[in-house]
Enzyme design. Structure first.
Site, short mmCIF file in Angstrom:
data_model
loop_
_atom_site.label_atom_id
_atom_site.label_comp_id
_atom_site.label_asym_id
_atom_site.label_seq_id
_atom_site.Cartn_x
_atom_site.Cartn_y
_atom_site.Cartn_z
N ASP A 83 -7.37 -3.96 -7.54
CA ASP A 83 -6.17 -3.34 -6.96
C ASP A 83 -5.39 -4.22 -5.97
O ASP A 83 -5.06 -3.78 -4.86
CB ASP A 83 -6.54 -2.02 -6.27
CG ASP A 83 -7.07 -0.97 -7.25
OD1 ASP A 83 -7.23 -1.29 -8.43
OD2 ASP A 83 -7.34 0.17 -6.81
N ASP A 127 -4.34 0.25 -9.92
CA ASP A 127 -4.16 1.67 -9.65
C ASP A 127 -2.80 2.06 -10.23
O ASP A 127 -1.79 1.38 -9.98
CB ASP A 127 -4.20 1.89 -8.12
CG ASP A 127 -4.79 3.22 -7.72
OD1 ASP A 127 -5.70 3.72 -8.39
OD2 ASP A 127 -4.33 3.78 -6.68
N HIS A 162 -0.79 5.53 -11.05
CA HIS A 162 -0.69 6.99 -11.06
C HIS A 162 0.65 7.48 -11.59
O HIS A 162 1.70 6.92 -11.26
CB HIS A 162 -0.83 7.53 -9.63
CG HIS A 162 -2.11 7.18 -8.96
ND1 HIS A 162 -3.35 7.46 -9.48
CD2 HIS A 162 -2.36 6.56 -7.76
CE1 HIS A 162 -4.29 7.05 -8.66
NE2 HIS A 162 -3.73 6.48 -7.60
N LYS A 185 -6.10 2.52 -13.95
CA LYS A 185 -6.91 3.70 -13.62
C LYS A 185 -6.11 4.66 -12.78
O LYS A 185 -5.10 4.28 -12.18
CB LYS A 185 -8.18 3.25 -12.89
CG LYS A 185 -7.88 2.57 -11.58
CD LYS A 185 -9.12 2.06 -10.92
CE LYS A 185 -8.81 1.35 -9.62
NZ LYS A 185 -8.17 2.20 -8.60
N CYS A 237 -12.04 1.75 -3.66
CA CYS A 237 -12.13 1.26 -5.05
C CYS A 237 -13.16 0.16 -5.25
O CYS A 237 -13.82 0.11 -6.29
CB CYS A 237 -10.74 0.86 -5.53
SG CYS A 237 -9.66 2.32 -5.67
C1 VGL Z 1 -7.42 3.15 -3.53
C2 VGL Z 1 -7.04 5.06 -2.33
C3 VGL Z 1 -6.29 5.57 -3.36
C4 VGL Z 1 -8.06 1.80 -3.58
C5 VGL Z 1 -6.68 3.65 -4.56
O1 VGL Z 1 -7.56 0.92 -4.31
O2 VGL Z 1 -9.06 1.60 -2.87
N1 VGL Z 1 -7.60 3.87 -2.42
N2 VGL Z 1 -6.13 4.87 -4.48
ZN ZN Z 2 -4.76 5.59 -5.93
#
Ligand code: VGL
Ligand code: ZN
Length: 211
Positions: A12, A52, A54, A112, A161
């Site tokens: 991420d 990430d 969404h 994801k 993550c």
């Molecule tokens: C993450 C919170 C929400 C991360 C992703 O990459 O750690 N944290 N979505």
């Molecule tokens: Zn997220």
């Protein structure tokens, strides 16, 4: 980190998680250059990344829950769910893999958090959904088919993550190391708890190569 059986998993590295982003992680920018050098070094048999990703109105967004604020914790499908600022919305600039990194070295990028109703911290499996299960993403099978036995993790965020990905990787039988210095947490107060959780799962904590 020998030969073709090791994989570097870069978690991420996206603008929304860097300082100034809606879910900006303090000092998250410090890991970018060393991770880029590590990806380019060819020290690992394989490099893979998570992103990430969404849909708008994702269930993990505080904005989706009337009266809630970012970082509130609610119960969702019988488990704790942290509510986040809107982040990494599919197709937005903040959701892109960070420009300037050697992404051409990544043989696969796993997106994801794409199910509107379920969060996904781990690159390997979603968080728990309504059915009480955690559907796999396919990353474990991909790595196994490529002959990977050892996974080295770096990226953001250490306490979400990276932690969840490392725990899942260990659970399905990979040798797992977290390159601790190449991660940064959402909550710096979480470090001791995260360290303990990882060590309990047999995950090695490495300082990260001198780079
Ligand atoms: C993450 C919170 C929400 C991360 C992703 O990459 O750690 N944290 N979505
Ligand atoms: Zn997220």
């Amino acid at each position: 980190m020998d030969g073709r059986r090791s994989a570097l998993l870069v978690v991420d590295i996206q603008p929304d998680f860097l300082p100034g982003g809606p879910l900006g992680i303090e000092r998250g920018d410090e890991v970018v250059a060393p991770i880029a050098r590590l990806m380019a070094s060819g020290r690992f048999g394989l490099c893979v990344a998570t992103q990430d990703w969404h849909p708008p109105g994702h269930v993990s967004f505080a904005s989706f829950h009337p009266g809630r604020r970012p970082f509130d914790v609610i119960e969702l499908y019988g488990r704790e769910q942290v509510l986040w600022p809107d982040h990494c919305v599919q197709g937005t600039p903040g959701a892109q893999l960070l420009a300037g990194m050697p992404w051409e070295k990544a043989s696969a990028v796993i997106r994801k958090g794409t199910d509107p109703a379920v969060d996904s911290y781990s690159g390997f499996r979603n968080n728990w959904g309504p059915g009480g299960t955690r559907p796999p993403t396919g990353l474990g099978g991909y790595l196994r088919e490529r002959g990977v036995t050892e996974i080295f993790l770096c990226g953001l965020a250490r306490d979400y993550c990276v932690l969840w990905s490392a725990e899942d990787a260990a659970e399905v039988g990979f040798g797992v190391s977290v390159l601790w210095d190449l991660t940064r947490p959402v909550d710096p107060a979480s470090d001791e708890k995260v360290r303990t959780a990882l060590l309990e799962r047999g995950v090695a904590l490495l300082a990260g190569p001198g780079l």
